[in-house]
Design a protein around this motif. Structure first.
Motif, PDB file in Angstrom:
ATOM      1  N   PRO A 178       1.303  11.100  -3.603  1.00 14.63           N
ATOM      2  CA  PRO A 178       0.751  12.396  -3.185  1.00 14.63           C
ATOM      3  C   PRO A 178      -0.712  12.191  -2.777  1.00 14.63           C
ATOM      4  O   PRO A 178      -1.281  11.133  -3.041  1.00 14.63           O
TER       5      PRO A 178
ATOM      6  N   GLY B  56      -4.299  -1.936   4.575  1.00 11.44           N
ATOM      7  CA  GLY B  56      -3.097  -1.162   4.887  1.00 11.44           C
ATOM      8  C   GLY B  56      -2.165  -1.024   3.698  1.00 11.44           C
ATOM      9  O   GLY B  56      -2.606  -0.919   2.554  1.00 11.44           O
ATOM     10  N   PRO B  57      -0.870  -1.051   3.963  1.00 12.68           N
ATOM     11  CA  PRO B  57       0.103  -0.786   2.903  1.00 12.68           C
ATOM     12  C   PRO B  57       0.175  -1.904   1.865  1.00 12.68           C
ATOM     13  O   PRO B  57       0.857  -1.759   0.847  1.00 12.68           O
TER      14      PRO B  57
ATOM     15  N   ALA C 292      -7.429   9.026  -1.446  1.00  9.59           N
ATOM     16  CA  ALA C 292      -6.569  10.201  -1.611  1.00  9.59           C
ATOM     17  C   ALA C 292      -5.842  10.502  -0.307  1.00  9.59           C
ATOM     18  O   ALA C 292      -4.626  10.707  -0.296  1.00  9.59           O
ATOM     19  N   LEU C 293      -6.601  10.488   0.798  1.00 10.01           N
ATOM     20  CA  LEU C 293      -6.013  10.931   2.070  1.00 10.01           C
ATOM     21  C   LEU C 293      -5.007   9.936   2.639  1.00 10.01           C
ATOM     22  O   LEU C 293      -4.138  10.319   3.414  1.00 10.01           O
ATOM     23  N   VAL C 294      -5.121   8.636   2.286  1.00  4.37           N
ATOM     24  CA  VAL C 294      -4.073   7.697   2.727  1.00  4.37           C
ATOM     25  C   VAL C 294      -2.924   7.659   1.701  1.00  4.37           C
ATOM     26  O   VAL C 294      -2.027   6.841   1.806  1.00  4.37           O
ATOM     27  N   ARG C 295      -2.986   8.531   0.713  1.00  2.00           N
ATOM     28  CA  ARG C 295      -1.943   8.622  -0.317  1.00  2.00           C
ATOM     29  C   ARG C 295      -1.776   7.298  -1.050  1.00  2.00           C
ATOM     30  O   ARG C 295      -0.656   6.842  -1.335  1.00  2.00           O
ATOM     31  N   TYR C 296      -2.923   6.697  -1.376  1.00  2.00           N
ATOM     32  CA  TYR C 296      -2.920   5.447  -2.135  1.00  2.00           C
ATOM     33  C   TYR C 296      -2.214   5.664  -3.466  1.00  2.00           C
ATOM     34  O   TYR C 296      -2.540   6.593  -4.203  1.00  2.00           O
ATOM     35  N   ASP C 297      -1.230   4.799  -3.765  1.00  2.00           N
ATOM     36  CA  ASP C 297      -0.488   5.001  -5.008  1.00  2.00           C
ATOM     37  C   ASP C 297      -0.555   3.777  -5.928  1.00  2.00           C
ATOM     38  O   ASP C 297       0.279   3.608  -6.813  1.00  2.00           O
TER      39      ASP C 297
ATOM     40  N   LEU D 228     -10.007  -0.428   4.259  1.00  2.00           N
ATOM     41  CA  LEU D 228      -8.777   0.274   3.894  1.00  2.00           C
ATOM     42  C   LEU D 228      -7.727   0.140   4.996  1.00  2.00           C
ATOM     43  O   LEU D 228      -6.549  -0.116   4.745  1.00  2.00           O
TER      44      LEU D 228
ATOM     45  N   LEU E 111      -2.291  -2.944   0.092  1.00  2.00           N
ATOM     46  CA  LEU E 111      -3.264  -2.719  -0.988  1.00  2.00           C
ATOM     47  C   LEU E 111      -2.568  -2.162  -2.229  1.00  2.00           C
ATOM     48  O   LEU E 111      -1.927  -1.112  -2.190  1.00  2.00           O
TER      49      LEU E 111
ATOM     50  N   MET F  45       1.677   3.244   0.067  1.00  2.00           N
ATOM     51  CA  MET F  45       0.903   4.454   0.322  1.00  2.00           C
ATOM     52  C   MET F  45       1.831   5.652   0.435  1.00  2.00           C
ATOM     53  O   MET F  45       1.817   6.372   1.411  1.00  2.00           O
TER      54      MET F  45
ATOM     55  N   GLU G  25      -3.971  12.459  -3.849  1.00  6.66           N
ATOM     56  CA  GLU G  25      -4.463  12.656  -5.210  1.00  6.66           C
ATOM     57  C   GLU G  25      -5.913  12.220  -5.288  1.00  6.66           C
ATOM     58  O   GLU G  25      -6.223  11.067  -4.997  1.00  6.66           O
ATOM     59  N   LEU G  26      -6.791  13.132  -5.633  1.00  2.29           N
ATOM     60  CA  LEU G  26      -8.218  12.824  -5.712  1.00  2.29           C
ATOM     61  C   LEU G  26      -8.628  12.838  -7.179  1.00  2.29           C
ATOM     62  O   LEU G  26      -8.627  13.885  -7.829  1.00  2.29           O
TER      63      LEU G  26
ATOM     64  N   LEU H 210     -13.082   7.402  -2.794  1.00  3.59           N
ATOM     65  CA  LEU H 210     -11.995   8.102  -3.498  1.00  3.59           C
ATOM     66  C   LEU H 210     -11.318   9.121  -2.580  1.00  3.59           C
ATOM     67  O   LEU H 210     -10.103   9.317  -2.633  1.00  3.59           O
ATOM     68  N   ARG H 211     -12.117   9.779  -1.735  1.00  4.41           N
ATOM     69  CA  ARG H 211     -11.537  10.735  -0.783  1.00  4.41           C
ATOM     70  C   ARG H 211     -10.620  10.005   0.209  1.00  4.41           C
ATOM     71  O   ARG H 211      -9.519  10.461   0.509  1.00  4.41           O
TER      72      ARG H 211
END
Lengths: 338, 76
Positions: free
Chosen positions: B4, A167-168, A198-203, A163, A170, B1, B6-7, A194-195
């Protein structure tokens, strides 16, 4: 993050069938694998493949193993027509000519408002190598896609590094063995992945794909079912009545005369899809007579169940005793007092 | 990135769901929140939060079915 269904889950399905399956499962996007039955391709009549709507989920990614196709004008045309990013799944050489061809294609995509993605697995070195190539373009036209396979032990060991390496850049993650296979993947790093996302704010998008064609049958059942097991759905195969069986309380007979008569319901909730578990358990509990026992088998610590009963029924209303506490199986005896 | 936090727990094997949720909550700074995405109403989870994180969390439904539920869970 946006969930997508991979056409690999139903390779023979048309685009309309895939979109209907997405709508039933609440999945807003699709990943199409080149050559599957969806009809989208270099020279196919895929005029209806354009921008999605809530009723017709959008095509997020078109995935091909053919480098010549991915770097061609035909793939660019598919991307423009459908709005999909083109993901190339192939080892690409890092010689100057190949790198230049990839970056030139990525820039053509960027100019057209689409994206070219190169795919890596859960090897941090491979992700770093593609990241360097992506960084050779200052505008960041080239994106990365991650094939995350829980059966590859490197996913559990190196997810953070991969991850970090991607980096950005992905844009897409493809998780194999997701969906109806999820319970098979316990302990292989999916929760942690998945956690981290979430914490890297994957969008970006995350596509659900089968781990092997051997599972097409269960995927097909999963995708065609609006209501799941355990809710009494007609034709669902397995229903609550199959899962719950009434047993005499043999174990207690002789020791505790009061318990001999206690009706006992055994419920193994593990085969029930998570979204139907709560109502299935509460239904079995509500069906108990006062003094009755629910012998519940679960694949995680059911203490959320304890808190729910305590909050909704009051602490005095029930007993909650652990018979087995993991690590794979939990069994609790829930006694209904009132 | 830039999304939000989001999980999406629909993808997580059942046994790993709650640990992933509480690990994500633990990683939040006070005032931060994450969006929990699920395919059913995570009401039992709310009771667990109320019992184990009493007064330390906020719970706001952003979407309530019928296929997808989204809850913003914040750290007070």
């Amino acid at each position: 993050m946006e969930l997508a269904l991979s056409s690999a889950a139903a390779p023979g399905a048309t685009l309309a069938v895939l979109r209907a399956a997405c709508a039933r499962r609440g999945l807003p996007a699709l990943e199409l694998v080149a050559g599957d039955g969806h009809g989208v391709g270099p020279d196919a009549g895929d005029a209806d493949a354009g921008a999605g709507t809530p009723a017709a989920p959008r095509i997020a990614v078109y995935r091909t193993e053919d480098a010549a196709e991915a770097l061609s004008g035909a793939a660019l045309a598919i991307a423009v027509r459908t709005g999909a990013a083109i993901a190339l799944v192939a080892e690409v050489g890092d010689d100057e000519a190949t790198s230049a061809a990839i970056l030139a294609t990525a820039r053509r995509h960027a100019a057209a408002g689409t994206r070219l993605l190169l795919t890596h697995g859960s090897d941090p070195a491979a992700a770093r190598r593609l990241r360097r190539l992506a960084e050779a373009d200052p505008a960041g036209a080239l994106g990365l896609a991650w094939d995350a396979d829980p059966e590859d032990p490197r996913l559990l060991q190196h997810a953070a590094e991969v991850l970090e390496a991607a980096g950005p850049h992905l844009c897409h993650v493809r998780l194999t063995g997701a969906g109806p296979e999820a319970t098979r993947q316990e302990g292989r790093g999916v929760g942690a992945l998945l956690r981290r996302l979430a914490l890297v704010r994957y969008d970006g998008t995350l596509a659900l794909a089968p781990s092997s064609p051997a599972y097409h049958y269960i995927w097909s059942a999963w995708l065609s079912r609006r209501r799941g097991w355990g809710c009494g759905s007609a034709g669902g195969g397995q229903t609550t009545t199959d899962l719950v069986r009434l047993e005499a309380d043999d174990a207690a007979a002789g020791d505790d005369p009061a318990a001999t008569a206690a009706p006992r319901t055994a419920l193994d909730i593990r085969p029930v899809e998570p979204r139907f578990r709560f109502e299935t358990i509460m239904g079995a509990y509500e069906a108990l007579p006062a003094g009755g026992i629910l012998d519940l088998t679960v694949d995680h610590d059911p203490r959320c169940m304890y808190y729910t009963l305590r909050a909704t029924r009051g602490e005095a209303a029930f007993g909650f005793d652990y018979l087995e506490s993991g690590p794979d199986v939990w069994r609790v005896e829930v006694r209904r007092r009132a | 990135m830039n999304g939000p936090i989001e999980l999406d727990v629909r993808v997580i094997p059942p046994r790993e769901k709650h640990p992933a949720i509480f690990d994500t909550f633990d990683a939040l700074a006070p005032g931060e929140s994450f969006v929990l995405v699920n395919d059913h109403d995570p009401m039992p989870l709310r009771y667990q939060f109320e019992a184990e994180q009493t007064g330390r969390f906020g719970w706001e439904y952003l979407e309530q079915g019928p296929l997808v539920w989204r809850v913003a869970i914040s750290k007070v």
